[in-house]
Design a protein around this motif. Sequence first.
Motif, PDB file in Angstrom:
ATOM      1  N   GLU A  58     103.948  16.287  54.275  1.00 25.03           N
ATOM      2  CA  GLU A  58     102.997  16.063  53.184  1.00 25.03           C
ATOM      3  C   GLU A  58     101.646  16.634  53.582  1.00 25.03           C
ATOM      4  O   GLU A  58     101.078  16.240  54.603  1.00 25.03           O
ATOM      5  CB  GLU A  58     102.866  14.557  52.905  1.00 25.03           C
ATOM      6  CG  GLU A  58     104.168  13.944  52.436  1.00 25.03           C
ATOM      7  CD  GLU A  58     104.032  12.468  52.078  1.00 25.03           C
ATOM      8  OE1 GLU A  58     103.017  11.850  52.466  1.00 25.03           O
ATOM      9  OE2 GLU A  58     104.942  11.965  51.413  1.00 25.03           O
ATOM     10  N   TYR A  60      97.738  17.089  52.809  1.00 22.77           N
ATOM     11  CA  TYR A  60      96.602  16.505  52.085  1.00 22.77           C
ATOM     12  C   TYR A  60      95.368  17.358  52.357  1.00 22.77           C
ATOM     13  O   TYR A  60      94.682  17.147  53.376  1.00 22.77           O
ATOM     14  CB  TYR A  60      96.317  15.083  52.565  1.00 22.77           C
ATOM     15  CG  TYR A  60      97.374  14.055  52.252  1.00 22.77           C
ATOM     16  CD1 TYR A  60      98.486  13.894  53.069  1.00 22.77           C
ATOM     17  CD2 TYR A  60      97.240  13.223  51.141  1.00 22.77           C
ATOM     18  CE1 TYR A  60      99.452  12.932  52.778  1.00 22.77           C
ATOM     19  CE2 TYR A  60      98.201  12.253  50.847  1.00 22.77           C
ATOM     20  CZ  TYR A  60      99.302  12.124  51.670  1.00 22.77           C
ATOM     21  OH  TYR A  60     100.258  11.176  51.391  1.00 22.77           O
ATOM     22  N   LYS A  64      91.620  15.182  49.067  1.00 25.82           N
ATOM     23  CA  LYS A  64      92.709  14.888  48.122  1.00 25.82           C
ATOM     24  C   LYS A  64      93.539  13.721  48.643  1.00 25.82           C
ATOM     25  O   LYS A  64      93.851  13.642  49.838  1.00 25.82           O
ATOM     26  CB  LYS A  64      93.645  16.102  47.953  1.00 25.82           C
ATOM     27  CG  LYS A  64      92.934  17.363  47.523  1.00 25.82           C
ATOM     28  CD  LYS A  64      92.646  17.358  46.038  1.00 25.82           C
ATOM     29  CE  LYS A  64      92.081  18.687  45.623  1.00 25.82           C
ATOM     30  NZ  LYS A  64      90.974  18.677  44.730  1.00 25.82           N
ATOM     31  N   THR A  65      93.914  12.828  47.714  1.00 23.90           N
ATOM     32  CA  THR A  65      94.747  11.702  48.135  1.00 23.90           C
ATOM     33  C   THR A  65      96.182  11.870  47.641  1.00 23.90           C
ATOM     34  O   THR A  65      97.059  11.081  47.980  1.00 23.90           O
ATOM     35  CB  THR A  65      94.163  10.370  47.620  1.00 23.90           C
ATOM     36  OG1 THR A  65      93.855  10.549  46.236  1.00 23.90           O
ATOM     37  CG2 THR A  65      92.910   9.982  48.383  1.00 23.90           C
ATOM     38  N   GLU A  66      96.393  12.889  46.789  1.00 24.22           N
ATOM     39  CA  GLU A  66      97.757  13.207  46.343  1.00 24.22           C
ATOM     40  C   GLU A  66      98.309  14.296  47.253  1.00 24.22           C
ATOM     41  O   GLU A  66      97.673  15.345  47.409  1.00 24.22           O
ATOM     42  CB  GLU A  66      97.732  13.750  44.905  1.00 24.22           C
ATOM     43  CG  GLU A  66      97.495  12.708  43.838  1.00 24.22           C
ATOM     44  CD  GLU A  66      98.574  11.645  43.822  1.00 24.22           C
ATOM     45  OE1 GLU A  66      99.761  12.010  43.867  1.00 24.22           O
ATOM     46  OE2 GLU A  66      98.207  10.451  43.804  1.00 24.22           O
ATOM     47  N   PRO A 197      96.835  19.621  43.717  1.00 22.29           N
ATOM     48  CA  PRO A 197      96.253  19.253  45.015  1.00 22.29           C
ATOM     49  C   PRO A 197      95.762  20.470  45.796  1.00 22.29           C
ATOM     50  O   PRO A 197      94.985  20.344  46.737  1.00 22.29           O
ATOM     51  CB  PRO A 197      97.413  18.579  45.763  1.00 22.29           C
ATOM     52  CG  PRO A 197      98.414  18.214  44.722  1.00 22.29           C
ATOM     53  CD  PRO A 197      98.218  19.154  43.574  1.00 22.29           C
TER      54      PRO A 197
END
Length: 263
Positions: A58, A60, A64-66, A197
């Motif tokens: 993932e 980030y 960005k938190t998504e 994102p």
Amino acid sequence: MKTVVTTAYRTTDALVMKGGIISRDLGAPFISRNKRSVGKLHEELGADILVVAKERLEFYPMGKTEPFFFHPNSSAFRTKRPLEEDPLIEVSGLGIGDSFVDCTLGMASDAIVASQWVGNEGEVVGCESHPTIAYVIGKGLAAYDKMPHLSEAMRRIRVIPADAVAYLSSLPDDSVDVVYMDPMFTEEIAEASNFLPLRETADMGQLTGAWVGQAVRTARKSVVLKAHFRSGDFEKYGFKRRVRPNTKFHYGVIDCRPEKVPE
Ligand SMILES: C[S@@+](CC[C@H](N)C(=O)[O-])C[C@H]1O[C@@H](n2cnc3c(N)ncnc32)[C@H](O)[C@@H]1O
């Protein structure tokens, strides 16, 4: 912006070990998560964060938190329809067994569609200039198994973590059937939300004469551009625009076959 590698909030030894390997692959530092939120890590490190989670990587980007992570995106539904009617396949003239260079891999949805169409005799290369995006997508393409009918197509895509112009420059003349480019839109559009994102993180570079020149030199059949319907790049670089009513993006084609000189 530099990328720092860490593990999921609930860390395990296995994730730490995987994180070490990824940090070495990317030449990016690895730090212990120590139960810090992504926001806190952004604040403390001033860096983009790549999280090694159990099922996936993932990414980030700063602020960005998504997360951005690999999933088949639009290729999931596009490959359920007749592929010969997919606008990219239709406008490009890409054939079964052909070679396809996607200059702007992004989430690889277009590359997956092309790869599914060209089949096991075909070849698909995807260039991505942002090293962390290239890494996340490369690992996703190699491992994603929730859509078995697309596994072969995903595994076939060779990810090149490099600038497309540099990559094309390394190829001989007329060595690829179709060269495709889909640079980041400069206008925000709702359909591009899977890429949200990454809006300020991905390579926002736009088409250049050198890029189109290298694409035309290397393509045997066609060079295809996808861009916002308001983009002047189609006309600027000699692409014949294929208008798609009620869509916010259009395709443009330069026909490279000698018997068909572009109008
Ligand atoms: C709009 S996205 C492409 C989306 C892609 N067609 C898909 O199906 O997911 C553009 C991507 O190309 C990358 N990019 C932009 N310019 C590039 C270049 N010159 N060389 C390689 N990658 C580039 C960006 O970092 C971004 O990830």
